[in-house]
Design an enzyme around this catalytic site. Structure first.
Site, PDB file in Angstrom:
ATOM      1  N   ASP A  48       0.836  -1.197   0.000  1.00 48.42           N
ATOM      2  CA  ASP A  48       0.000   0.000   0.000  1.00 48.42           C
ATOM      3  C   ASP A  48       0.872   1.248   0.000  1.00 48.42           C
ATOM      4  O   ASP A  48       2.095   1.179   0.128  1.00 48.42           O
ATOM      5  CB  ASP A  48      -1.000  -0.002   1.155  1.00 48.42           C
ATOM      6  CG  ASP A  48      -0.358   0.223   2.511  1.00 48.42           C
ATOM      7  OD1 ASP A  48       0.877   0.425   2.577  1.00 48.42           O
ATOM      8  OD2 ASP A  48      -1.085   0.213   3.518  1.00 48.42           O
TER       9      ASP A  48
ATOM     10  N   ASN B  16      -4.568  12.595   0.675  1.00 45.10           N
ATOM     11  CA  ASN B  16      -5.981  12.970   0.537  1.00 45.10           C
ATOM     12  C   ASN B  16      -6.310  14.216   1.345  1.00 45.10           C
ATOM     13  O   ASN B  16      -7.048  15.100   0.880  1.00 45.10           O
ATOM     14  CB  ASN B  16      -6.875  11.814   0.982  1.00 45.10           C
ATOM     15  CG  ASN B  16      -6.993  10.721  -0.066  1.00 45.10           C
ATOM     16  OD1 ASN B  16      -6.898  10.998  -1.257  1.00 45.10           O
ATOM     17  ND2 ASN B  16      -7.199   9.483   0.377  1.00 45.10           N
TER      18      ASN B  16
ATOM     19  N   ASP C  37      -7.082  10.051  -5.992  1.00 46.61           N
ATOM     20  CA  ASP C  37      -7.518   9.073  -7.000  1.00 46.61           C
ATOM     21  C   ASP C  37      -6.555   9.050  -8.183  1.00 46.61           C
ATOM     22  O   ASP C  37      -6.234   7.980  -8.714  1.00 46.61           O
ATOM     23  CB  ASP C  37      -8.927   9.406  -7.490  1.00 46.61           C
ATOM     24  CG  ASP C  37      -9.991   9.095  -6.454  1.00 46.61           C
ATOM     25  OD1 ASP C  37      -9.675   8.403  -5.460  1.00 46.61           O
ATOM     26  OD2 ASP C  37     -11.147   9.545  -6.626  1.00 46.61           O
TER      27      ASP C  37
ATOM     28  N   GLU D 176      -6.146   2.139  -0.503  1.00 45.25           N
ATOM     29  CA  GLU D 176      -4.865   2.307  -1.180  1.00 45.25           C
ATOM     30  C   GLU D 176      -4.024   1.035  -1.121  1.00 45.25           C
ATOM     31  O   GLU D 176      -2.824   1.050  -1.388  1.00 45.25           O
ATOM     32  CB  GLU D 176      -4.084   3.462  -0.557  1.00 45.25           C
ATOM     33  CG  GLU D 176      -3.511   3.210   0.828  1.00 45.25           C
ATOM     34  CD  GLU D 176      -4.506   3.453   1.967  1.00 45.25           C
ATOM     35  OE1 GLU D 176      -4.052   3.578   3.110  1.00 45.25           O
ATOM     36  OE2 GLU D 176      -5.729   3.517   1.696  1.00 45.25           O
TER      37      GLU D 176
END
Length: 430
Positions: A301, A309, A318, A344
């Site tokens: 990840d 974010n 995104d 993620e």
């Protein structure tokens, strides 16, 4: 007695006035449309404009004799009924008349009853031909109205086809198909999932023999791909002639692919979703058990993705996920499976790969992500956990060990690869 015929046209040719007047009156009482000519040349000119169904002609006439007149009209019309009135009794004459396709002979002096019988027979024959032609036109209209591509092949050579088939292939390709220089199967696209056998001319046999219900083929028209279901049947008395129907399922195929995509892919990153990955995972476990192969999974990840974010917004986050997956997908082998595990977090299934190979793969991906420039964000890093399959392990146990290795990578500084060194002993993973 012949009823008055309103849909039959007769051309009568006779140079002798008395005989002409008498037979003309007889005809006009029974035929609505009658044209009369005095010689063959006049009759030929009338024929080209009047287009009669039946021609009644004398043989011995001035300017253009009857046999020459018949020869010329037969060149223009193979179906017109021809009745000859003649005083000749010459075998050579009759042979020539038969060669020109004369339907009836009436010897002079004319027996009216025999003449009317011949006329009735010609009317009936002509009406049958007209009805048959009408049925052919109806059938042709129905076939041409179909959006399906319909054709008749004889030993793979094109004999006939409907308008949809003509529009799809175009005139040049039709000429090639009719001449047998190319075959319909030559236009099939060689692509997995669609029928294609290079150089195969007997491609219809499985359909005719009912060994398969249909073929799915792909063909191109002006650069645009079309997908068809193909069905075929042979004609009862002509085993080498086939009726073939191509049903365009392009829209259904596209819809099927969209549905498959929605069912198997993550809509954002276009990687496989967790459900589809589980299908691949299960299959690989079975293969490993059966053939004593090994494989590995890599769980990874993005480090500090929440900060991305929070700082730049979810839209930017995104884009980071999409760009990262594109970069990683380009580095993987065709047999490797990349899927979004959640948020993620992503997972890779690497077939026929032991822990050492999986480590090298994960390390190359770690370095790749580290060097990629992401718009707005700049650079990111990922942490990786690797687990190799050992006989008897379950999917859940492998994921648990990979997750523990990923956690260890996070705990010891992130941006690194940790390989699970587990040994499976039957009761659990130690």
């Amino acid at each position: 007695m012949i009823a008055v015929q309103t849909n039959v046209k007769v051309l009568y040719v006779e140079d002798e006035p008395g005989a002409r007047d008498m037979l003309t009156r007889l005809l006009k009482r029974r035929i609505r449309e009658v044209k009369v000519a005095k010689n063959g040349q006049e009759a030929l000119e009338l024929f080209t404009t009047f287009h009669p169904d039946i021609v009644i002609t004398d043989i011995k006439m001035p300017i253009l004799n009857g046999l020459e007149f018949i020869r010329r009209i037969r060149e223009m019309d193979k179906h017109v009924q021809i009745i000859i009135t003649t005083a000749y009794d010459d075998n050579d004459f009759f042979i020539r008349a038969i060669e020109y396709g004369v339907n009836h002979f009436i010897l002079k002096p004319i027996d009216h009853e025999k003449f009317l019988q011949s006329l009735q027979h010609s009317i009936y024959q002509r009406q049958l031909e007209q009805e048959l032609e009408k049925q052919k036109q109806y059938t042709r209209t129905i076939i041409d109205f179909q959006e399906n591509l319909i054709c008749i092949l004889n030993d793979e050579r094109l004999l006939d086809c409907n308008l949809s088939f003509q529009h799809f292939f175009g005139q040049e390709q039709l000429k090639q198909l009719r001449a047998g220089r190319t075959h319909v199967c030559d236009y099939f696209v060689h692509e997995p999932g669609y029928f294609y056998i290079k150089g195969e001319r007997r491609w219809l046999r499985p359909l005719i023999d009912r060994t398969i219900p249909f073929l799915k083929v792909k063909m191109f028209k002006q650069g645009e791909e079309h997908v068809f279901l193909v069905k075929a049947t042979s004609f009862p008395d002509e085993p080498n002639s086939y009726l073939v129907v191509f049903t365009d399922i392009t829209a259904l195929e596209e819809e099927s692919k969209r549905n498959e995509f929605l069912a198997t892919k993550d809509p954002l990153t276009k990687t496989f979703n967790r459900l589809k990955f589980d299908e691949f995972f299960t299959r690989e476990i079975h293969r490993a058990k059966r053939y004593k192969h090994t494989f590995s999974i890599i769980l990874f990840d993005i480090d500090h993705f929440k900060k991305v974010n929070d700082t730049y917004g979810h839209d930017v986050g995104d884009l980071v996920l999409v760009r990262m997956c594109e970069a990683i997908s380009n580095r993987l082998r065709d047999c490797d499976i990349l899927a979004r595990w959640g948020g993620e977090e992503f997972i890779i299934l690497a077939p026929a790969t032991a822990r050492e190979g999986a480590y090298r793969l994960a390390e190359s991906l770690r370095h790749l992500v580290e060097t990629v420039h992401f718009p707005t964000v700049g650079h990111i890093t990922c942490s990786f956990g690797v687990c190799e399959y050992e006989q008897g392990m379950t999917k859940e146990q492998m994921v648990k060990r990979a997750d523990e290795a990923l956690y260890e990578a996070k705990r010891t500084g992130r941006n690194r690869v940790v390989v699970s060194e587990c040994i499976y002993r039957g009761e659990g993973v130690k």
